[in-house]
Scaffold this motif. Sequence first.
Motif, short mmCIF file in Angstrom:
data_model
loop_
_atom_site.label_atom_id
_atom_site.label_comp_id
_atom_site.label_asym_id
_atom_site.label_seq_id
_atom_site.Cartn_x
_atom_site.Cartn_y
_atom_site.Cartn_z
N ILE A 386 0.84 -1.20 0.00
CA ILE A 386 0.00 0.00 0.00
C ILE A 386 0.88 1.25 0.00
O ILE A 386 0.60 2.24 -0.69
CB ILE A 386 -0.96 -0.01 1.20
N GLY A 387 1.96 1.23 0.76
CA GLY A 387 2.89 2.34 0.75
C GLY A 387 3.51 2.55 -0.61
O GLY A 387 3.69 3.68 -1.08
N ALA A 388 3.84 1.44 -1.30
CA ALA A 388 4.40 1.53 -2.65
C ALA A 388 3.40 2.15 -3.62
O ALA A 388 3.77 2.91 -4.52
CB ALA A 388 4.83 0.15 -3.14
N ALA A 389 2.12 1.82 -3.45
CA ALA A 389 1.07 2.38 -4.31
C ALA A 389 0.95 3.89 -4.11
O ALA A 389 0.84 4.66 -5.08
CB ALA A 389 -0.26 1.71 -4.03
N TRP A 390 1.00 4.35 -2.85
CA TRP A 390 0.94 5.80 -2.59
C TRP A 390 2.18 6.50 -3.14
O TRP A 390 2.09 7.62 -3.67
CB TRP A 390 0.79 6.06 -1.09
N ALA A 391 3.32 5.85 -3.05
CA ALA A 391 4.54 6.43 -3.62
C ALA A 391 4.42 6.57 -5.14
O ALA A 391 4.87 7.57 -5.71
CB ALA A 391 5.74 5.55 -3.27
N THR A 392 3.79 5.59 -5.76
CA THR A 392 3.59 5.64 -7.22
C THR A 392 2.68 6.81 -7.60
O THR A 392 2.97 7.56 -8.54
CB THR A 392 2.98 4.32 -7.71
N ILE A 393 1.57 6.99 -6.88
CA ILE A 393 0.64 8.09 -7.16
C ILE A 393 1.36 9.44 -7.02
O ILE A 393 1.22 10.34 -7.86
CB ILE A 393 -0.57 8.05 -6.22
N LEU A 394 2.13 9.58 -5.96
CA LEU A 394 2.84 10.84 -5.72
C LEU A 394 3.83 11.12 -6.85
O LEU A 394 3.94 12.26 -7.34
CB LEU A 394 3.57 10.77 -4.38
N SER A 395 4.55 10.10 -7.30
CA SER A 395 5.53 10.30 -8.37
C SER A 395 4.84 10.63 -9.69
O SER A 395 5.32 11.46 -10.46
CB SER A 395 6.41 9.06 -8.52
#
Length: 433
Positions: A386-395
Motif C-alpha cells: 500500500i505504501g508503494a502504491a501511494w509512492a507511485t501516485i505521488l511520483s
Amino acid sequence: MNPLLKKVLANTSWLASEKVITMAANLLVALLLARSLNPEGYGSLSYLLAIIALVGPLTSLGLNAIITRELVNQPERNDAIMATASGFRLLGAGVGTALCLILAVTGWGLSGAVDQWAMAMLALANLLTAFHVIEFWFQAHVAAKAVARMRVSVIVLFSIAKIIAALSGAGLLLICGLFALEMACIGIGFMLIYRRAQGAIQWNELDASYGLQLLKQGFWLVLSGIAAVIYLKVDQVMLAQMVNREAVGVYAVAARLSEVWYFFATAIAISLFPALLKLKQTNPDRYQQRLQQICDVLFVAALVLAIGITLIATPLVRILFGQDYLPAAAILTIHIWGSVFIYMRALVSKWLIAEHLLAFSLVSHGLGALINIAANWYLIPLYGGIGAAWATILSYLVASYIAFWFASSTRPIAKVMTRSLLLPFTLGYRYWR
C-alpha cells in the motif's frame, strides 16, 4: 471525412484492436500464472521482468518518436534513417544485455540458480528488442495493420504456450524461457514485416555521424526513459529487497490490473502524433485546439476507468486471482488513480517532441523517479505494498503534471492539463455554451 482522418481512424482501430487482444491475453496469462506460481513465485517472475524493463531505455536510446518525426519530415532519407536507428539501438541493447548477464553470472540481487538462468535467457532475448524501432516506420506511414497482425499472432501463440505451462504446473525457469522466446520472436517479426513492406534494412546506408546527431537529440529522452522506468518499476524491485517476493507478487497483481489499461492512451497519442505534427506546421490555432480536445478525452477516459475499478476492486481481485491475492484489492484502489496522470502524460510526451523540449522530459521523469524512490524508502517499511502504491501516485502527480509548472516553456501544456482536470466543473461552459 477527409482522407487523412480516415487513415488516422483506421490506424487507431488497428492499434486499439491489437491492444485489446493483447490486454485480454496478458491478463489471462497473468491470472493463470499467478494462481499456478502462488504469490512468492509470481513475485519472482515479476521481479525478473522488472529488472529487464529497467534496461529497456538503453535499447530505445530515446529514438522512438524522433524516428517517426524524421521519417515524416525526411521521407527521402528512409534507408539511412532506418539503418542508422537500428544499428545504434543494437549497440544500446547490447549494453543492456551485458548488464543483465553480469547480474546473472554474479547472482547479485538474485536468489539462486533458477533466477540466474532465467535472467540470462531474458537478457539475451533483450537484444532483439532493438528491432522494435521498425514499428515507428509503420507509425510514420500511419499503417499499423501489419504491426498489429504480427504482434497479435506472436502474443496469442505464446499466451497459449504460457497457459499450457501454467495449467501443467511448470516451474519458473520454463515460464521465463517462454517470455524470452516471445521477446525474440517479436523482434524477428518486425524484421520480416519490414522486409515485406519496404525491403531489407540497408545496413550500408548506416550513417554514424547522423546517428550521433539523433543520439544527441535523444539524449534527454534516454535519461528520461531511464527515470520513467525507475518510477514505474522500482517499486517492485524495492519491495523484493525490503519485504519479500510474496509482497511483490501481491503488488504485481494490483499493478497489472491498473497498468493494463494504459495502452488506450498510448494508442491514441501514437496514432495522432503524425497528424498533430502536420497540423502544427499548417494551422497552429487548430493545433492548440486539438491538443486540448485530446487531453480532455484522455482525462475523461482515465477518470471513468479509475472510478469503475475502485468500485469493483475487491470482487475483481477475488474472482480473477483468488483469496491468496485479496490484499491486492486495497493496493489497486490506490494505484488505479495514477491513470489520470498517465493518460494525459501520453499526450504530453508527444507535445515535448513536437515543441523540441526534450530536456523537460528528463526533468519531469527525474523528479518522479527521485520522489518515488524516496517515498518507497519511507513508506514500504511502514505499509508494504500500500505504501508503494501511494509512492507511485505521488511520483505520477509530480512527473506528469506539477513538474510542467516550473518553466515558462512548459507552462502552456500544464494549463492544458489543468483545464482537463477542471473539466467536470467547466464542461457546460466550455463545450455546450
